[in-house]
Design a protein around this motif. Sequence first.
Motif, mmCIF file in Angstrom:
data_model
loop_
_atom_site.group_PDB
_atom_site.id
_atom_site.type_symbol
_atom_site.label_atom_id
_atom_site.label_comp_id
_atom_site.label_asym_id
_atom_site.label_seq_id
_atom_site.Cartn_x
_atom_site.Cartn_y
_atom_site.Cartn_z
ATOM 1 N N ASN A 1 -12.084 -68.541 -10.596
ATOM 2 C CA ASN A 1 -11.513 -69.031 -9.341
ATOM 3 C C ASN A 1 -12.525 -69.045 -8.188
ATOM 4 O O ASN A 1 -12.130 -69.136 -7.015
ATOM 5 C CB ASN A 1 -10.291 -68.206 -8.923
ATOM 6 C CG ASN A 1 -9.175 -68.255 -9.960
ATOM 7 O OD1 ASN A 1 -8.974 -69.272 -10.599
ATOM 8 N ND2 ASN A 1 -8.490 -67.130 -10.131
ATOM 9 N N ALA A 2 -13.830 -68.866 -8.561
ATOM 10 C CA ALA A 2 -14.891 -68.815 -7.524
ATOM 11 C C ALA A 2 -14.567 -67.768 -6.452
ATOM 12 O O ALA A 2 -14.900 -67.915 -5.281
ATOM 13 C CB ALA A 2 -15.082 -70.194 -6.899
ATOM 14 N N ASP A 3 -13.908 -66.712 -6.923
ATOM 15 C CA ASP A 3 -13.424 -65.685 -5.979
ATOM 16 C C ASP A 3 -14.225 -64.389 -6.180
ATOM 17 O O ASP A 3 -14.104 -63.722 -7.209
ATOM 18 C CB ASP A 3 -11.942 -65.450 -6.231
ATOM 19 C CG ASP A 3 -11.340 -64.466 -5.231
ATOM 20 O OD1 ASP A 3 -12.057 -64.069 -4.277
ATOM 21 O OD2 ASP A 3 -10.162 -64.102 -5.415
ATOM 22 N N ILE A 4 -15.065 -64.038 -5.160
ATOM 23 C CA ILE A 4 -15.897 -62.835 -5.302
ATOM 24 C C ILE A 4 -15.069 -61.565 -5.254
ATOM 25 O O ILE A 4 -15.539 -60.490 -5.634
ATOM 26 C CB ILE A 4 -16.977 -62.790 -4.197
ATOM 27 C CG1 ILE A 4 -16.321 -62.785 -2.815
ATOM 28 C CG2 ILE A 4 -17.943 -63.964 -4.343
ATOM 29 C CD1 ILE A 4 -17.321 -62.596 -1.673
ATOM 30 N N ALA A 5 -13.817 -61.691 -4.825
ATOM 31 C CA ALA A 5 -12.961 -60.499 -4.795
ATOM 32 C C ALA A 5 -12.731 -59.945 -6.176
ATOM 33 O O ALA A 5 -12.359 -58.778 -6.350
ATOM 34 C CB ALA A 5 -11.633 -60.831 -4.126
ATOM 35 N N GLY A 6 -12.931 -60.812 -7.194
ATOM 36 C CA GLY A 6 -12.735 -60.358 -8.560
ATOM 37 C C GLY A 6 -13.909 -59.583 -9.109
ATOM 38 O O GLY A 6 -13.811 -58.952 -10.157
ATOM 39 N N VAL A 7 -15.064 -59.632 -8.413
ATOM 40 C CA VAL A 7 -16.255 -58.913 -8.876
ATOM 41 C C VAL A 7 -16.094 -57.430 -8.516
ATOM 42 O O VAL A 7 -15.837 -57.086 -7.357
ATOM 43 C CB VAL A 7 -17.520 -59.500 -8.250
ATOM 44 C CG1 VAL A 7 -18.741 -58.707 -8.708
ATOM 45 C CG2 VAL A 7 -17.657 -60.985 -8.635
ATOM 46 N N LYS A 8 -16.274 -56.564 -9.527
ATOM 47 C CA LYS A 8 -16.090 -55.136 -9.305
ATOM 48 C C LYS A 8 -17.323 -54.355 -9.776
ATOM 49 O O LYS A 8 -17.951 -54.707 -10.782
ATOM 50 C CB LYS A 8 -14.866 -54.630 -10.065
ATOM 51 C CG LYS A 8 -13.558 -55.297 -9.651
ATOM 52 C CD LYS A 8 -13.198 -55.022 -8.194
ATOM 53 C CE LYS A 8 -11.895 -55.667 -7.802
ATOM 54 N NZ LYS A 8 -11.585 -55.442 -6.358
ATOM 55 N N VAL A 9 -17.622 -53.276 -9.008
ATOM 56 C CA VAL A 9 -18.642 -52.302 -9.410
ATOM 57 C C VAL A 9 -17.913 -50.973 -9.554
ATOM 58 O O VAL A 9 -17.298 -50.486 -8.601
ATOM 59 C CB VAL A 9 -19.778 -52.185 -8.387
ATOM 60 C CG1 VAL A 9 -20.820 -51.172 -8.869
ATOM 61 C CG2 VAL A 9 -20.431 -53.544 -8.154
ATOM 62 N N LEU A 10 -17.929 -50.430 -10.799
ATOM 63 C CA LEU A 10 -17.150 -49.241 -11.109
ATOM 64 C C LEU A 10 -18.083 -48.098 -11.488
ATOM 65 O O LEU A 10 -19.105 -48.305 -12.163
ATOM 66 C CB LEU A 10 -16.195 -49.549 -12.276
ATOM 67 C CG LEU A 10 -15.287 -50.779 -12.108
ATOM 68 C CD1 LEU A 10 -14.474 -51.034 -13.375
ATOM 69 C CD2 LEU A 10 -14.361 -50.610 -10.901
ATOM 70 N N ASP A 11 -17.703 -46.883 -11.077
ATOM 71 C CA ASP A 11 -18.509 -45.683 -11.369
ATOM 72 C C ASP A 11 -18.078 -45.180 -12.737
ATOM 73 O O ASP A 11 -17.021 -44.557 -12.899
ATOM 74 C CB ASP A 11 -18.273 -44.625 -10.302
ATOM 75 C CG ASP A 11 -19.222 -43.435 -10.452
ATOM 76 O OD1 ASP A 11 -19.902 -43.361 -11.516
ATOM 77 O OD2 ASP A 11 -19.252 -42.627 -9.529
ATOM 78 N N ALA A 12 -18.924 -45.457 -13.769
ATOM 79 C CA ALA A 12 -18.569 -45.105 -15.140
ATOM 80 C C ALA A 12 -18.532 -43.619 -15.362
ATOM 81 O O ALA A 12 -17.907 -43.143 -16.306
ATOM 82 C CB ALA A 12 -19.562 -45.753 -16.098
ATOM 83 N N ARG A 13 -19.226 -42.815 -14.467
ATOM 84 C CA ARG A 13 -19.243 -41.362 -14.631
ATOM 85 C C ARG A 13 -18.129 -40.709 -13.824
ATOM 86 O O ARG A 13 -18.014 -39.488 -13.810
ATOM 87 C CB ARG A 13 -20.594 -40.804 -14.193
ATOM 88 C CG ARG A 13 -21.725 -41.223 -15.149
ATOM 89 C CD ARG A 13 -23.020 -40.566 -14.808
ATOM 90 N NE ARG A 13 -24.066 -40.889 -15.765
ATOM 91 C CZ ARG A 13 -25.304 -40.430 -15.702
ATOM 92 N NH1 ARG A 13 -25.655 -39.628 -14.723
ATOM 93 N NH2 ARG A 13 -26.191 -40.778 -16.618
#
Length: 619
Positions: free
Chosen positions: A82-94
């Motif tokens: 959807n060309a929507d940057i809101a869907g981009v996530k950075v998650l703390d795997a630890r």
Amino acid sequence: MHKIKRTIQTYIIMMLMTLGTLYAAPLMSLAQPAIEPSPLDAVENAGEGNVSFLISERNNVVVDGINRFKVTVTLGKVDLKNADIAGVKVLDARNSNADVTNKFDVDYLNAPDYIVRIQQKASEDLPGDMRYLVVIPITVRVNTPVTNPGNGFLVNMSSEGDAIADGDSSDYTFTRSAIVATNDIGTTLIGNVGGLSLADVTSNDTLNGTAVTLGTDTTITNVTNTTPLVVNTITGQVTVPAGTQTGIYTETYTLCEMTDNTNCDDATVTVTVTEAEIIANDDTNASVSSEGGIVIPEVTLNDTLSGVAFTLGTDVNITNVTDNTPYLTINPIRGEATVPADTPAGTYVETYTICENLNPANCTTADVNVTVLASEIIANDDTSTPILGITGGIAITDITDNDTLGAVLVNLGGDVNITNVTNTTPLVVNTTTGQVSVLAATPSGTYTETYTLCEKLNPTNCDTATITVEVVANPDYKPTLTVYGGIVYGEGVHEFSFDTLVRNLIPNTPHNVSNPLQIRIPRNTAISLNFDVTMTTFKGETVNNSLWSFDDSDSFDYIITYIGSDTPIDRLRFAFTGTFSVEEGEVGKFILETTIKANTGGDSNIDNNSDRDTLQKRL
């Protein structure tokens, strides 16, 4: 299904940078962020998935915000969903995948670049033991080839500060949507009628497990077209044309995904076409007289094909007719049932076979029953004119001339015979000619005979009639002679006339040609007679000169003979004109006499067989 292909290529570029100042300084561990791309699972064409990778620091050194560490992801042949940057996530795997996206700035360059950039905020330091999972939702662009070198995404890192740049990449393979075309069996149809067998061959087909919508997500791209079946590629309808022969027909169609016209599957559609029900009904209660003719205009008028009346020669043919009898014929072209003329009375049966033109083996039979009736025979009673018993004669020329067969006058010896006569009287009935005669010297009386008339074609078809003949006693004819102008004066030739009335005739008795009534008048040299056969009136009375003949050839008598065909009334009159010659000084009477010749015309000659009148000569 296409196999999932995973190809992971990892390229790690490590760059060491030595930093120094004008002054000697101790060697420090430099921040060295790194990425670990995760292989992208197979993604369906026009489907969705995630690009993911890990960010870490190799040397366990805090990455200061001043470095503005940046990750550039080149998506290649996929789009940010959807060309929507809101869907981009950075998650703390630890830390249980806690969302730490707020530590980064995210932006997206759409077509033709398709690049997602994730950059460390200057205000955020990243810990040296970081294990950050980056998740970028993507959509596969429509009609992206499934096998195409270069499918993949590339991740590069850069830094505005002292962090060492790093980079990596990952390839992926698309998978097609699961398209399944399922075989179909249509409704059985009757071939000569045809019709719709299946509303939509794709109604049981699926795309990714979901029913397809023909024309929206799928299309029929090919049909084998090897049978009479018609598969509509727009609607999916399967129809059977009217006039299709019996059989089991199968067509194969190809169903393709509209977004990937190479993503296809085949299925068959099978339709059974049956023959129409053909019914031939018996034809009964048909009757005709022995004169024959068309009994039934068309024997198939009450027969059906698929429950409907058919057209002989178009839908159905008469293929066979039995030959049981020569007296009943069925025309296989027109269906006429005919009986020839002069067919004996009786019931006749023929069997015919009708077969469907479309399916010649689809046949049935029926019987045609025809009753031939004997023609109505009518013998009418006969009554003759009176016959003189003494002479006898022919009373009736042909007793059958008023009889009929089928309302037509009979032909004795041709279509009928006289088979019996009672023979209880003196009457003689000739069974060959039909003549009735009376023998001479038959006593007077009324005689009756009964005769039986039978049809020759059907000898039991008979009728009876009576013959009545009156035989009368012989008459005793009595003539009356009357002279007109019988007194004459002086010498010379004088005119006169006379008539003769014959009485005691028997009306309606036949004329006896062999012995006709005869009247004689003695000749005299002084008399000259003139007979006019055209005379009809004399002295105001009717005369019958036309019924008599006059003969003056005899030396002794004038002869007058009755020549009529019968005796119309009880008396007849004829008249003469003539001249009477008188000598000078001659006086006296002259007798004019008329006499019935004995036994002529059946005269009994009892008495009064003559009459006379006089001619007088005076001075």
